[in-house]
Enzyme design. Structure first.
Site, PDB file in Angstrom:
ATOM      1  N   VAL A   1     -15.193  10.945  50.552  1.00 60.74           N
ATOM      2  CA  VAL A   1     -16.430  11.580  50.054  1.00 60.74           C
ATOM      3  C   VAL A   1     -16.125  12.866  49.281  1.00 60.74           C
ATOM      4  O   VAL A   1     -16.975  13.731  49.153  1.00 60.74           O
ATOM      5  CB  VAL A   1     -17.412  11.864  51.210  1.00 60.74           C
TER       6      VAL A   1
ATOM      7  N   HIS B   1       0.102  -4.895  15.652  1.00 57.98           N
ATOM      8  CA  HIS B   1      -0.531  -6.154  16.035  1.00 57.98           C
ATOM      9  C   HIS B   1       0.541  -7.092  16.557  1.00 57.98           C
ATOM     10  O   HIS B   1       1.601  -7.191  15.931  1.00 57.98           O
ATOM     11  CB  HIS B   1      -1.224  -6.783  14.826  1.00 57.98           C
TER      12      HIS B   1
HETATM   13  P1  NAD Z   1     -15.311  11.668  44.519  1.00 58.96           P
HETATM   14  O1  NAD Z   1     -16.045  12.930  44.386  1.00 58.96           O
HETATM   15  O2  NAD Z   1     -14.707  11.006  43.329  1.00 58.96           O
HETATM   16  O3  NAD Z   1     -16.294  10.568  45.191  1.00 58.96           O
HETATM   17  C1  NAD Z   1     -16.916  10.741  46.453  1.00 58.96           C
HETATM   18  C2  NAD Z   1     -18.174   9.880  46.511  1.00 58.96           C
HETATM   19  O4  NAD Z   1     -18.655   9.894  47.855  1.00 58.96           O
HETATM   20  C3  NAD Z   1     -19.299  10.408  45.647  1.00 58.96           C
HETATM   21  O5  NAD Z   1     -19.713   9.388  44.764  1.00 58.96           O
HETATM   22  C4  NAD Z   1     -20.383  10.778  46.660  1.00 58.96           C
HETATM   23  O6  NAD Z   1     -21.690  10.553  46.177  1.00 58.96           O
HETATM   24  C5  NAD Z   1     -20.079   9.868  47.841  1.00 58.96           C
HETATM   25  N1  NAD Z   1     -20.575  10.350  49.131  1.00 58.96           N
HETATM   26  C6  NAD Z   1     -20.499  11.603  49.625  1.00 58.96           C
HETATM   27  N2  NAD Z   1     -21.038  11.653  50.877  1.00 58.96           N
HETATM   28  C7  NAD Z   1     -21.461  10.389  51.183  1.00 58.96           C
HETATM   29  C8  NAD Z   1     -22.096   9.770  52.330  1.00 58.96           C
HETATM   30  N3  NAD Z   1     -22.385  10.472  53.442  1.00 58.96           N
HETATM   31  N4  NAD Z   1     -22.384   8.443  52.288  1.00 58.96           N
HETATM   32  C9  NAD Z   1     -22.052   7.710  51.173  1.00 58.96           C
HETATM   33  N5  NAD Z   1     -21.468   8.243  50.071  1.00 58.96           N
HETATM   34  C10 NAD Z   1     -21.159   9.557  50.074  1.00 58.96           C
HETATM   35  O7  NAD Z   1     -14.225  11.928  45.664  1.00 58.96           O
HETATM   36  P2  NAD Z   1     -12.938  11.121  46.100  1.00 58.96           P
HETATM   37  O8  NAD Z   1     -12.985   9.708  45.656  1.00 58.96           O
HETATM   38  O9  NAD Z   1     -12.803  11.402  47.557  1.00 58.96           O
HETATM   39  O10 NAD Z   1     -11.772  11.844  45.303  1.00 58.96           O
HETATM   40  C11 NAD Z   1     -11.510  13.229  45.547  1.00 58.96           C
HETATM   41  C12 NAD Z   1     -10.956  13.910  44.339  1.00 58.96           C
HETATM   42  O11 NAD Z   1      -9.666  13.418  44.029  1.00 58.96           O
HETATM   43  C13 NAD Z   1     -11.837  13.721  43.129  1.00 58.96           C
HETATM   44  O12 NAD Z   1     -12.064  14.977  42.549  1.00 58.96           O
HETATM   45  C14 NAD Z   1     -11.019  12.849  42.215  1.00 58.96           C
HETATM   46  O13 NAD Z   1     -11.214  13.179  40.850  1.00 58.96           O
HETATM   47  C15 NAD Z   1      -9.584  13.101  42.656  1.00 58.96           C
HETATM   48  N6  NAD Z   1      -8.796  11.881  42.469  1.00 58.96           N
HETATM   49  C16 NAD Z   1      -8.517  11.467  41.208  1.00 58.96           C
HETATM   50  C17 NAD Z   1      -7.837  10.282  41.011  1.00 58.96           C
HETATM   51  C18 NAD Z   1      -7.566   9.810  39.609  1.00 58.96           C
HETATM   52  O14 NAD Z   1      -7.633  10.618  38.701  1.00 58.96           O
HETATM   53  N7  NAD Z   1      -7.287   8.528  39.388  1.00 58.96           N
HETATM   54  C19 NAD Z   1      -7.447   9.501  42.088  1.00 58.96           C
HETATM   55  C20 NAD Z   1      -7.763   9.947  43.359  1.00 58.96           C
HETATM   56  C21 NAD Z   1      -8.435  11.145  43.527  1.00 58.96           C
END
Ligand code: NAD
Length: 474
Positions: free
Chosen positions: A277, A451
């Site tokens: 989350v 290509h």
């Molecule tokens: P995120 O913020 O991307 O997503 C968390 C999601 O959880 C949100 O959509 C939110 O609405 C939801 N949520 C929160 N509380 C909730 C609840 N009680 N019930 C249901 N849904 C709920 O966070 P993440 O996926 O944990 O990632 C963390 C950070 O790490 C982010 O900032 C992300 O950009 C970074 N990250 C980036 C990459 C990448 O660039 N590929 C990979 C992994 C992590």
């Protein structure tokens, strides 16, 4: 007596190790402190990214992709296999080896660049002192006129679903499951939820992702999110939107989740639960009284556009400050700060930071979405092109997705590029370069693209902005 340096970096994650190496390259006497303990019980440099984030998750995404191709796509190529099986221990062991190679690589880079490494927990004290509590609990002091705080971030824990790292896991736990769970529940359809949910789905788990928000991937362009949602549904990822989880009860080695959606209160039972989350800045315990460094309401270190905290000689970079929590954003902040400390013009363009989600299909974008441009009243035109019409993508059997280029309606300057499809984590770089050089859609359209390659989707999308795509009816 304290050890004296020109620069002390707290944290050897992506932002911190870049800052430390660049500072040392510039002739500054540099120390870096970190307290991450790897699986072998020793200091492991590289922070979340190398230990429990970007690199290990990509290792598992790749392993699970191979398995999925074997079980789902190989037959289209005329390749058959009897009784394909996944050995989770071997897959996780391969991931651990890759992690060790890269964390060890940072240690070698530190040595080669003469960065002094300290293992232990660092706290910024007043008057440019850093105290380090070592793994033997002994405290030493370091001093430097410039100190870079790069403490990173930690997983947010829900009060009703505390991590036990057996049944309820965070991103690190989800990289180390010892078997494919029959039912995996995921709270949060963000980047981590989608990537790690995909890993275990491809290996056969029934994956249910509960997302509180009503829109899927709200920060991505709507057309891209729509294609991604459709493809994930085809793969069997059960993503429930508008589903707010309020309870997670452990019952007989399973987790019973209670959530509320449009239909009211619902329950579902899973064998493992990943809570993804979001993450918060890891600043608790980092600052002693009287340092002059401020935290905002979300616990992030307050900095200006140059990553300076306002306290003389104290800088902060990466996940512990404002902006997206992306390793590459941290890399560039670390480098820019080292250059500023050395009296050079360090700079980061926050408008051209690419985003990538490593699902299948991959999702990547840079710049503004249509929704953002509409809200800002900026006139724009768009062009898009589907991978289904790209010869290379068809030959690869990976036709889902598209590229969309958004350009200013009058000046043609590229304002955003959004992609979902095969290999778009690599294709996005071309869009970043074009935007960094203030390119127009016509610039992209007039560049020769090899290509047959996937990059032709970018070329054709740029052509399509002016309705002159060759391989589709405009
Ligand atoms: P995120 O913020 O991307 O997503 C968390 C999601 O959880 C949100 O959509 C939110 O609405 C939801 N949520 C929160 N509380 C909730 C609840 N009680 N019930 C249901 N849904 C709920 O966070 P993440 O996926 O944990 O990632 C963390 C950070 O790490 C982010 O900032 C992300 O950009 C970074 N990250 C980036 C990459 C990448 O660039 N590929 C990979 C992994 C992590």
């Amino acid at each position: 007596m304290s050890d004296q340096f020109d620069v002390i970096v707290i944290g050897a994650g992506p932002a911190g190790y870049h800052a430390a190496i660049r500072a040392a390259q510039l002739g500054l006497k540099t120390a870096c402190v970190d307290n991450f303990i790897g699986k072998d019980g020793k200091l492991a440099l590289g922070g979340t990214c190398l230990n429990v984030g970007c690199i290990p998750s990509k290792a598992l995404l790749d392993s699970s992709k191979q398995f999925h191709l074997l079980t789902h796509s190989f037959k289209d190529h005329g390749i058959s296999a009897t009784n394909p099986a996944i050995d989770v221990a071997t897959m996780v062991g391969r991931k651990d080896k890759i992690v060790k190679q890269f964390t060890g690589g940072v240690a070698l880079l530190f040595k080669g660049n003469k960065v002094t490494t300290y293992g232990g927990y660092a706290t910024l004290q007043p008057n440019h002192v850093v105290s380090v509590k070592g793994f033997d609990n002994k405290v030493i002091e370091l001093t430097a006129p410039n100190i870079v705080l790069a403490a990173g971030s930690t997983s947010i824990e829900l009060p009703f679903a505390k991590f036990d790292n057996k049944l309820i896991v965070d991103n690190a736990g989800a990289l180390d499951l010892d078997a494919v769970p029959k039912r995996l529940g995921v709270i949060g359809a963000g980047v981590i939820g989608l990537e790690l949910g995909s890993v275990w789905r491809r290996l056969g788990a029934e994956v249910t992702i509960l997302e509180a928000l009503p829109d899927f991937l709200g920060t991505a362009d709507k057309d891209i999110a729509k294609v991604a949602a459709r493809e994930f549904a085809k793969q069997g990822l059960d993503i429930k939107l508008g589903a707010k989880v309020s309870k997670a009860e452990i019952k007989d080695k399973t987790v019973e989740l209670t959530y509320t959606d449009a239909k009211g209160e619902q329950k579902t039972v899973v064998d493992k639960l990943l809570v993804a989350v979001g993450r918060r800045a890891a600043t608790s315990g980092l600052l002693a009284e009287g340092t002059g460094v401020q935290l905002d309401e979300r616990g992030r270190i307050v900095v200006d556009e140059h990553c300076h905290t306002g306290a003389e000689g104290i800088w902060a970079v990466g996940d512990c400050v404002r902006g997206p929590m992306l390793a590459h954003k941290g890399f560039e902040e670390g480098i820019a700060v080292a250059e500023l400390i050395a009296g050079k013009p360090g700079h980061i363009n926050y408008d051209t930071i690419p985003w990538v989600i490593y699902t299948e299909p991959e999702i990547a974008w840079v710049g503004k979405t249509e929704a953002e441009l509409k809200a800002a009243g900026i006139p724009y035109k768009t062009g898009s092109f589907p991978f289904a019409a790209v010869g290379r993508a068809v030959a690869m059997n990976e036709t889902a997705g598209q590229v969309k280029v958004i350009a200013h309606a009058q000046t043609d300057r590229i304002l955003g590029v959004h992609m979902v499809g095969p290999g778009v984590s690599e294709l996005i770089s071309e869009a970043v370069v074009a935007m960094e050089f203030h390119g127009s859609a016509e610039d992209l359209a007039r560049i020769v693209h090899a290509h047959p390659t996937l990059s032709e989707a970018v070329h054709e999308a740029a052509l399509s902005v002016d309705k002159r795509s060759i391989h589709k009816i405009n």
